[in-house]
Design a protein around this motif. Sequence first.
Motif, short mmCIF file in Angstrom:
data_model
loop_
_atom_site.label_atom_id
_atom_site.label_comp_id
_atom_site.label_asym_id
_atom_site.label_seq_id
_atom_site.Cartn_x
_atom_site.Cartn_y
_atom_site.Cartn_z
N SER A 2 -11.69 19.25 -3.77
CA SER A 2 -11.62 19.29 -2.32
C SER A 2 -12.28 18.03 -1.72
O SER A 2 -13.23 17.50 -2.27
CB SER A 2 -12.40 20.54 -1.91
OG SER A 2 -12.08 20.92 -0.65
N THR A 3 -11.74 17.57 -0.61
CA THR A 3 -12.29 16.37 0.03
C THR A 3 -12.69 16.68 1.46
O THR A 3 -11.96 17.35 2.20
CB THR A 3 -11.23 15.24 0.02
OG1 THR A 3 -10.91 14.95 -1.33
CG2 THR A 3 -11.75 13.98 0.68
N LEU A 4 -13.86 16.19 1.82
CA LEU A 4 -14.37 16.36 3.19
C LEU A 4 -14.49 14.98 3.82
O LEU A 4 -15.05 14.06 3.23
CB LEU A 4 -15.74 17.05 3.12
CG LEU A 4 -16.48 17.32 4.44
CD1 LEU A 4 -17.43 18.52 4.27
CD2 LEU A 4 -17.26 16.12 4.95
N LEU A 5 -13.93 14.84 5.01
CA LEU A 5 -14.07 13.59 5.76
C LEU A 5 -15.04 13.84 6.92
O LEU A 5 -14.80 14.70 7.76
CB LEU A 5 -12.71 13.14 6.31
CG LEU A 5 -12.74 11.95 7.28
CD1 LEU A 5 -13.29 10.69 6.61
CD2 LEU A 5 -11.32 11.68 7.83
N GLN A 6 -16.15 13.08 6.90
CA GLN A 6 -17.15 13.20 7.97
C GLN A 6 -17.01 11.99 8.89
O GLN A 6 -17.17 10.85 8.46
CB GLN A 6 -18.56 13.24 7.38
CG GLN A 6 -19.65 13.30 8.44
CD GLN A 6 -21.05 13.25 7.85
OE1 GLN A 6 -21.22 13.15 6.64
NE2 GLN A 6 -22.06 13.33 8.70
N SER A 18 -25.76 14.84 16.92
CA SER A 18 -24.47 15.34 16.42
C SER A 18 -24.30 14.96 14.95
O SER A 18 -23.82 15.77 14.14
CB SER A 18 -23.32 14.79 17.26
OG SER A 18 -23.32 13.36 17.24
N SER A 19 -24.74 13.74 14.60
CA SER A 19 -24.61 13.28 13.20
C SER A 19 -25.52 14.11 12.30
O SER A 19 -25.16 14.42 11.15
CB SER A 19 -25.02 11.81 13.06
OG SER A 19 -24.44 11.02 14.06
N LEU A 90 -12.44 18.49 7.78
CA LEU A 90 -12.82 17.40 8.68
C LEU A 90 -14.10 17.82 9.41
O LEU A 90 -14.17 18.92 9.96
CB LEU A 90 -11.68 17.18 9.69
CG LEU A 90 -11.91 16.14 10.77
CD1 LEU A 90 -12.02 14.75 10.17
CD2 LEU A 90 -10.77 16.19 11.78
N VAL A 91 -15.10 16.94 9.38
CA VAL A 91 -16.37 17.20 10.06
C VAL A 91 -16.53 16.11 11.11
O VAL A 91 -16.46 14.92 10.79
CB VAL A 91 -17.55 17.17 9.06
CG1 VAL A 91 -18.88 17.19 9.78
CG2 VAL A 91 -17.45 18.36 8.12
N LEU A 92 -16.72 16.53 12.36
CA LEU A 92 -16.77 15.55 13.44
C LEU A 92 -18.08 15.69 14.23
O LEU A 92 -18.37 16.76 14.77
CB LEU A 92 -15.57 15.81 14.37
CG LEU A 92 -15.39 14.92 15.58
CD1 LEU A 92 -15.28 13.46 15.17
CD2 LEU A 92 -14.14 15.34 16.35
#
Length: 205
Positions: A2-6, A18-19, A90-92
């Motif tokens: 699995s891949t997470l994009l932050q 937020s970060s 996706l983490v924003l």
Amino acid sequence: MSTLLQINASILGEQGQSSQLAARFVAAWKERSPRGQVVQRDLAAEPVPHLSAARFAAFNTPLAQRDAAQSVVAEYSEALIEEIRRADVLVLGLPMYNFGIPSQLKAYFDHIARAGLTFSYTAAGPVGLLQGKRAYVFAARGGLYAGTTLDTQTQYVRDFLRFLGISEVEFVYAEGLAIGAESRESSLSGARAQIDRLFAQQLAA
Ligand SMILES: Cc1cc2nc3c(=O)[nH]c(=O)nc-3n(C[C@H](O)[C@H](O)[C@H](O)COP(=O)(O)O)c2cc1C
């Protein structure tokens, strides 16, 4: 795997609230998915240029007809799209600046919304092409807006992500950060607890 994009959009980089909330989520995710891959994009450290007529024309010029400068612009946008396409999660990090989303994030959105690549228009209306992803948004604000018409971010970010096909979007808010120390602390600890609950729920599921 699995891949997470932050994606962080705070002008304060990793120090932004937020970060930091996004980082807490990512750390917990990594614990649950030790073999998962995390990709990080800091829009303040590496700003995406604002969209211009020339850049938009590059997007819309067929591959074979692009000049060298247009190829650079189009390939840059396509690399951003490939990055998000590969992500399962996706983490924003989403600060509120002057009643809106950071302009850095808008510039990023303007580079990933591409007809034929991330959305297409059909007889039945627009269809998002980035399907099968889940997004988590960590919204930090000085004031209190969630659930009111002054919250210009939640609906907009939901609508934009849905337009690209990402409709499973969860928001975690840290609001009232500028009201006073007590408000700030209770809001941040509430947001942290909400993040922990997200993972506790996943374990229970
Ligand atoms: C330039 C700037 C503009 C801001 N505008 C707003 C605003 O319109 N509404 C608000 O509630 N807070 C506003 N704030 C406060 C931020 O939302 C708050 O500091 C939040 O923590 C920002 O997220 P970050 O810490 O991840 O950067 C502003 C802060 C800055 C630096």
